[in-house]
Write a protein that holds these residues in place. Sequence first.
Motif, PDB file in Angstrom:
ATOM      1  N   ARG A  17       6.252 -14.679  11.239  1.00 16.73           N
ATOM      2  CA  ARG A  17       5.441 -15.889  11.374  1.00 16.73           C
ATOM      3  C   ARG A  17       4.009 -15.641  10.888  1.00 16.73           C
ATOM      4  N   ALA A  18       3.450 -14.480  11.250  1.00 18.71           N
ATOM      5  CA  ALA A  18       2.093 -14.148  10.815  1.00 18.71           C
ATOM      6  C   ALA A  18       2.031 -13.955   9.302  1.00 18.71           C
ATOM      7  N   LEU A  19       3.058 -13.348   8.732  1.00 13.09           N
ATOM      8  CA  LEU A  19       3.101 -13.167   7.282  1.00 13.09           C
ATOM      9  C   LEU A  19       3.152 -14.523   6.570  1.00 13.09           C
ATOM     10  N   SER A  20       3.941 -15.427   7.104  1.00 12.36           N
ATOM     11  CA  SER A  20       4.075 -16.744   6.488  1.00 12.36           C
ATOM     12  C   SER A  20       2.769 -17.524   6.576  1.00 12.36           C
ATOM     13  N   GLU A  21       2.103 -17.440   7.723  1.00 14.91           N
ATOM     14  CA  GLU A  21       0.874 -18.197   7.919  1.00 14.91           C
ATOM     15  C   GLU A  21      -0.301 -17.612   7.133  1.00 14.91           C
ATOM     16  N   ALA A  22      -0.259 -16.320   6.864  1.00 17.99           N
ATOM     17  CA  ALA A  22      -1.392 -15.677   6.183  1.00 17.99           C
ATOM     18  C   ALA A  22      -1.491 -16.070   4.714  1.00 17.99           C
ATOM     19  N   LEU A  41      -8.609   3.435  -2.482  1.00 18.53           N
ATOM     20  CA  LEU A  41      -8.656   3.531  -3.948  1.00 18.53           C
ATOM     21  C   LEU A  41      -8.894   2.173  -4.605  1.00 18.53           C
ATOM     22  N   ASP A  42      -9.000   1.124  -3.799  1.00 14.65           N
ATOM     23  CA  ASP A  42      -9.211  -0.240  -4.290  1.00 14.65           C
ATOM     24  C   ASP A  42      -8.018  -0.740  -5.104  1.00 14.65           C
ATOM     25  N   ILE A  43      -6.843  -0.145  -4.872  1.00 20.20           N
ATOM     26  CA  ILE A  43      -5.622  -0.641  -5.499  1.00 20.20           C
ATOM     27  C   ILE A  43      -5.076  -1.816  -4.690  1.00 20.20           C
ATOM     28  N   GLU A  44      -5.073  -1.668  -3.374  1.00 22.32           N
ATOM     29  CA  GLU A  44      -4.711  -2.759  -2.489  1.00 22.32           C
ATOM     30  C   GLU A  44      -5.984  -3.346  -1.887  1.00 22.32           C
ATOM     31  N   ALA A  45      -6.092  -4.653  -1.918  1.00 25.03           N
ATOM     32  CA  ALA A  45      -7.234  -5.347  -1.312  1.00 25.03           C
ATOM     33  C   ALA A  45      -6.704  -6.548  -0.536  1.00 25.03           C
ATOM     34  N   PRO A  46      -6.011  -6.303   0.585  1.00 30.79           N
ATOM     35  CA  PRO A  46      -5.375  -7.404   1.314  1.00 30.79           C
ATOM     36  C   PRO A  46      -6.388  -8.377   1.893  1.00 30.79           C
ATOM     37  N   THR A  47      -6.012  -9.650   1.893  1.00 32.57           N
ATOM     38  CA  THR A  47      -6.816 -10.653   2.578  1.00 32.57           C
ATOM     39  C   THR A  47      -6.477 -10.690   4.061  1.00 32.57           C
ATOM     40  N   SER A  48      -5.239 -10.271   4.384  1.00 33.54           N
ATOM     41  CA  SER A  48      -4.783 -10.225   5.771  1.00 33.54           C
ATOM     42  C   SER A  48      -3.877  -9.013   5.955  1.00 33.54           C
ATOM     43  N   VAL A  49      -3.890  -8.451   7.151  1.00 33.89           N
ATOM     44  CA  VAL A  49      -3.011  -7.331   7.494  1.00 33.89           C
ATOM     45  C   VAL A  49      -2.275  -7.679   8.783  1.00 33.89           C
ATOM     46  N   VAL A  50      -0.952  -7.536   8.762  1.00 36.48           N
ATOM     47  CA  VAL A  50      -0.134  -7.755   9.950  1.00 36.48           C
ATOM     48  C   VAL A  50       0.373  -6.400  10.438  1.00 36.48           C
ATOM     49  N   ASP A  51      -0.046  -6.001  11.613  1.00 33.58           N
ATOM     50  CA  ASP A  51       0.256  -4.693  12.192  1.00 33.58           C
ATOM     51  C   ASP A  51       1.578  -4.772  12.961  1.00 33.58           C
ATOM     52  N   ASP A 179      18.575  -4.527   6.151  1.00 27.04           N
ATOM     53  CA  ASP A 179      18.503  -5.825   6.821  1.00 27.04           C
ATOM     54  C   ASP A 179      17.059  -6.315   6.776  1.00 27.04           C
ATOM     55  N   ILE A 180      16.890  -7.561   6.366  1.00 24.06           N
ATOM     56  CA  ILE A 180      15.568  -8.132   6.115  1.00 24.06           C
ATOM     57  C   ILE A 180      15.443  -9.442   6.886  1.00 24.06           C
ATOM     58  N   LEU A 181      14.283  -9.662   7.504  1.00 19.26           N
ATOM     59  CA  LEU A 181      14.021 -10.905   8.229  1.00 19.26           C
ATOM     60  C   LEU A 181      12.942 -11.699   7.513  1.00 19.26           C
ATOM     61  N   GLY A 182      13.203 -12.983   7.336  1.00 20.00           N
ATOM     62  CA  GLY A 182      12.242 -13.887   6.738  1.00 20.00           C
ATOM     63  C   GLY A 182      12.201 -15.200   7.487  1.00 20.00           C
ATOM     64  N   PRO A 183      11.409 -16.158   7.031  1.00 24.82           N
ATOM     65  CA  PRO A 183      11.319 -17.464   7.706  1.00 24.82           C
ATOM     66  C   PRO A 183      12.656 -18.185   7.799  1.00 24.82           C
ATOM     67  N   ARG A 209      10.234 -10.844  -0.502  1.00 27.37           N
ATOM     68  CA  ARG A 209       9.204 -11.860  -0.598  1.00 27.37           C
ATOM     69  C   ARG A 209       8.019 -11.454   0.288  1.00 27.37           C
ATOM     70  N   PRO A 210       6.817 -11.953   0.012  1.00 27.70           N
ATOM     71  CA  PRO A 210       5.648 -11.568   0.815  1.00 27.70           C
ATOM     72  C   PRO A 210       5.787 -11.892   2.298  1.00 27.70           C
ATOM     73  N   ASP A 211       6.627 -12.881   2.646  1.00 27.15           N
ATOM     74  CA  ASP A 211       6.783 -13.265   4.043  1.00 27.15           C
ATOM     75  C   ASP A 211       8.031 -12.674   4.675  1.00 27.15           C
ATOM     76  N   GLU A 212       8.589 -11.628   4.064  1.00 27.37           N
ATOM     77  CA  GLU A 212       9.771 -10.968   4.617  1.00 27.37           C
ATOM     78  C   GLU A 212       9.422  -9.589   5.143  1.00 27.37           C
ATOM     79  N   LEU A 213      10.216  -9.135   6.116  1.00 26.94           N
ATOM     80  CA  LEU A 213       9.998  -7.857   6.787  1.00 26.94           C
ATOM     81  C   LEU A 213      11.310  -7.086   6.840  1.00 26.94           C
TER      82      LEU A 213
END
Length: 333
Positions: A17-22, A41-51, A179-183, A209-213
């Motif tokens: 849910r947090a991934l989808s909303e971000a 290294l400035d390779i990743e510059a996330p706008t949001s992080v879900v822990d 096994d992958i969970l998404g919206p 997908r970006p909103d999958e775990l």
Amino acid sequence: MRPFAYARADSAESAVRALSEAGPGVKVLAGGTTLYDLMKLDIEAPTSVVDVHRVPELSYIDTSGDELVFGAGARMADMAEDPVVRNEYPMLSESLWRAASEQLRIMATAGGNLLQRTRCAYFRGGEPYACNKRNPGSGCAAIGGADRGNALFGISDSCAAVYPGDWPIALIALDTEVDILGPDGERTIPLAELHREPGDRPEVETTLRPDELILRIRVRKTPAGRGSAYVKVRDRESYAFALASAAVAVAVEPTGVVTDARIGIGGVATRPWRVPAAEQALIGQPLTPESMRHAGEVAYQGARPGTHNVFKVELGIRVVADALRIAGERAAR
């Protein structure tokens, strides 16, 4: 310092849910051993992080049934030392403890290990190096450049970066599913369908997908697991990435004839790489120095070396043969 939003999930569902909303730019934080590094290294510059590293349903290991089941949050150290994994599937245990230092193994997770990004010097070196994986459309400095550590298989005109993992090379040699969970709920794919070859989009590395775990990794148990081995050759003995590696498992009749063979090769491809033709070359044959060498040669058919990594072909053939020798000895016990 780049600011980013932070959310701590307490369940897999709340993480999705947090991934989808971000929205765009969100990244998952598990063990942090890769994400922190790439952010510095400035390779990743996330706008949001879900822990997700405190989500209980992700942090488990179950080897009691007909599968080995690893939650995506299970730690590398715990998986490597699980008694069933260590005794019945030495290729899995060896690929884990040879992958990193003890400190990293204690923190790094199963899911994060699958998704780690390449160690190609051009990818990690930043400007002025061209890297389509880091800056799409900028070119690939490794092709025609200093390509000693780059791939022989799965390369394209846009990228020749090696997939860096060890454990996934052992997993790809077995019947592994993810096994992958998404919206939209849960889905299952073979591990072979998780990673993409670079093609003309090297920056897109997986089919997630970006909103999958990733929820869990499941390995079907096989009698060949006991007769298995992971061999890794690297520039230094400890905690370096593979120049060439092989994860193999064999089942052998009392007569010495191979009835089952599984072979994955690492350090030489843009994704975890299984070689079914080499497996078939062994089945029905006795394990001899000649047949093991031949399996290695078949495994490296179709290799596309560049300027400085031709040596990996012969090295890789020998690594496959050496892994088969060790696995054969274990299978005969």
